[in-house]
Design an enzyme around this catalytic site. Structure first.
Site, mmCIF file in Angstrom:
data_model
loop_
_atom_site.group_PDB
_atom_site.id
_atom_site.type_symbol
_atom_site.label_atom_id
_atom_site.label_comp_id
_atom_site.label_asym_id
_atom_site.label_seq_id
_atom_site.Cartn_x
_atom_site.Cartn_y
_atom_site.Cartn_z
ATOM 1 N N THR A 1 0.832 -1.213 0.000
ATOM 2 C CA THR A 1 0.000 0.000 0.000
ATOM 3 C C THR A 1 0.860 1.254 0.000
ATOM 4 O O THR A 1 0.775 2.084 -0.915
ATOM 5 C CB THR A 1 -0.929 -0.009 1.245
ATOM 6 O OG1 THR A 1 -1.677 -1.215 1.223
ATOM 7 C CG2 THR A 1 -1.871 1.180 1.235
ATOM 8 N N ILE B 1 0.389 13.971 7.385
ATOM 9 C CA ILE B 1 0.450 15.255 8.106
ATOM 10 C C ILE B 1 1.921 15.611 8.368
ATOM 11 O O ILE B 1 2.623 14.822 8.997
ATOM 12 C CB ILE B 1 -0.277 15.153 9.471
ATOM 13 C CG1 ILE B 1 -1.675 14.563 9.317
ATOM 14 C CG2 ILE B 1 -0.327 16.506 10.149
ATOM 15 C CD1 ILE B 1 -2.346 14.226 10.646
ATOM 16 N N LYS C 1 3.935 5.585 17.930
ATOM 17 C CA LYS C 1 3.963 6.951 17.376
ATOM 18 C C LYS C 1 4.277 7.967 18.479
ATOM 19 O O LYS C 1 5.020 8.935 18.261
ATOM 20 C CB LYS C 1 2.628 7.253 16.694
ATOM 21 C CG LYS C 1 2.438 6.413 15.418
ATOM 22 C CD LYS C 1 1.006 6.420 14.923
ATOM 23 C CE LYS C 1 0.857 5.613 13.624
ATOM 24 N NZ LYS C 1 -0.549 5.344 13.261
HETATM 25 N N1 HSE Z 1 -3.364 1.102 11.408
HETATM 26 C C1 HSE Z 1 -2.921 2.465 11.397
HETATM 27 C C2 HSE Z 1 -4.096 3.376 11.716
HETATM 28 C C3 HSE Z 1 -2.322 2.785 10.053
HETATM 29 O O1 HSE Z 1 -5.243 2.882 11.795
HETATM 30 O O2 HSE Z 1 -3.908 4.563 11.921
HETATM 31 C C4 HSE Z 1 -1.514 4.059 9.980
HETATM 32 O O3 HSE Z 1 -0.384 4.061 10.822
#
Ligand code: HSE
Length: 316
Positions: free
Chosen positions: A13, A132, A201
């Site tokens: 993807t 972003i 993150k």
């Molecule tokens: N699985 C992640 C989400 C994909 O739903 O944000 C993007 O990091």
């Protein structure tokens, strides 16, 4: 004319989106950067019909040993072999760009140290908030600030589930199934719904904002599996919306307090209006005050656009 040759590890993807952007917008990127940027190698066992077969290899050494490759884009996902491949590419003198939050957060120090030792760049704008440009803003335009707080809606799957539960009164199980059918949630959605993806993150955000590394496993974490319509109703009565928030605050003693957990966000807060699969990162700096970055946190083209943005900054 400057040239930059790119290898993509994993053309699924996000890697596929990166390939498509570099091809579709090649001329405008060339006009703006003065560089001819091309994908010259792809590591993948699956071949896309519209991509020339000769670009493909299944052997990472073909990329390490190709002196014409300047930059390696890692979009394989997962921790291994992604981390080893990124370290190998750096040691082979290639710049590395990655969207892989799990690999980056778990080997933050080693990846950054290896890039420094080998005189190459390591860029990862796509790893937090997809399209972003929040990391670039933190590292660049906002870098005169002492950062005080960050609150992020950084997982699209959980934000989609909580939005549908709140706005449509749907049950957790029904919306999760819908999110899987729409392709936001993974078949095994554990990393999303248990907050693991958001913790990865947040670890990256903390490192950039506060200059401290907190491993994802050390971030107190609670996901959204247990959230019911009763919780959503109670929040509504208090004028709040429940959101999965990746939250970190700088304490006066210099330590960082952090968590990933569902929080009741007052409806007047800018994060309360962030719905469905959208992401947003709210950052407070001592000089700039409140800022918020909003957009698509996942998907081939938004995430690919962040990777291509990193490639452009390499060229510049
Ligand atoms: N699985 C992640 C989400 C994909 O739903 O944000 C993007 O990091």
């Amino acid at each position: 004319m400057k040239k930059l040759n790119v290898a993509i590890l994993g053309c699924g993807t996000v890697g596929g989106g990166t390939y498509d952007i570099l091809l579709k917008n090649h001329d405008i990127i060339q006009e703006r950067t003065g560089a001819d940027i091309r994908v010259t190698r792809i590591l993948d066992i699956r071949h896309r019909e519209d991509i020339p077969d000769e670009l493909y290899t299944e052997d990472i050494n073909d990329i390490y040993n190709d002196a014409d490759i300047d930059c390696v884009v890692e979009t394989l996902g997962g921790i291994e072999p992604s981390t080893s491949f990124m370290l190998g590419a750096m040691k082979a003198g290639k710049h590395v760009i990655s969207a892989n939050k799990a690999a980056i957060a778990n080997s933050w120090q080693e990846l950054n140290k290896t890039a420094d030792e080998n005189g190459v760049k390591f860029l990862f704008e796509a790893s937090v908030g997809g399209g972003i440009p929040v990391l670039t803003a933190i590292r660049g335009q906002l870098s005169c600030n002492n950062f005080l707080e960050v609150m992020g809606i950084v997982n699209g799957t959980t934000n989609y589930i909580l939005t549908k539960m709140t706005e449509e009164g749907a049950s957790y199980d029904d919306v999760l199934k819908d999110a899987q059918e729409k392709g936001f949630a993974e078949k095994d959605p554990t990393a999303d719904v248990d907050g693991i993806d958001a913790a990865n993150k947040l670890s990256i955000l903390i490192a950039l904002l506060f200059g401290k590394y907190v491993a994802p496993m050390d971030i107190p974490r609670c996901g959204i599996r247990h959230i019911t319509q009763l919780d959503i109703g109670e929040a509504e009565m208090k004028g709040e919306k429940i959101k999965l928030i990746a939250h970190a605050v700088l304490n006066p003693d210099g330590t960082v307090k952090c968590s990933v957990k569902p929080e009741g966000i007052p409806k007047t807060h800018p994060l309360a209006g962030v719905s469905n699969e959208f992401n947003a990162v709210y950052v407070v700096g001592d000089m700039v005050g409140e800022t918020m970055f909003y957009g698509k946190g996942a998907g081939a083209l938004p995430t690919g656009a962040a990777i291509v943005g990193d490639i452009i900054s390499l060229v510049k």
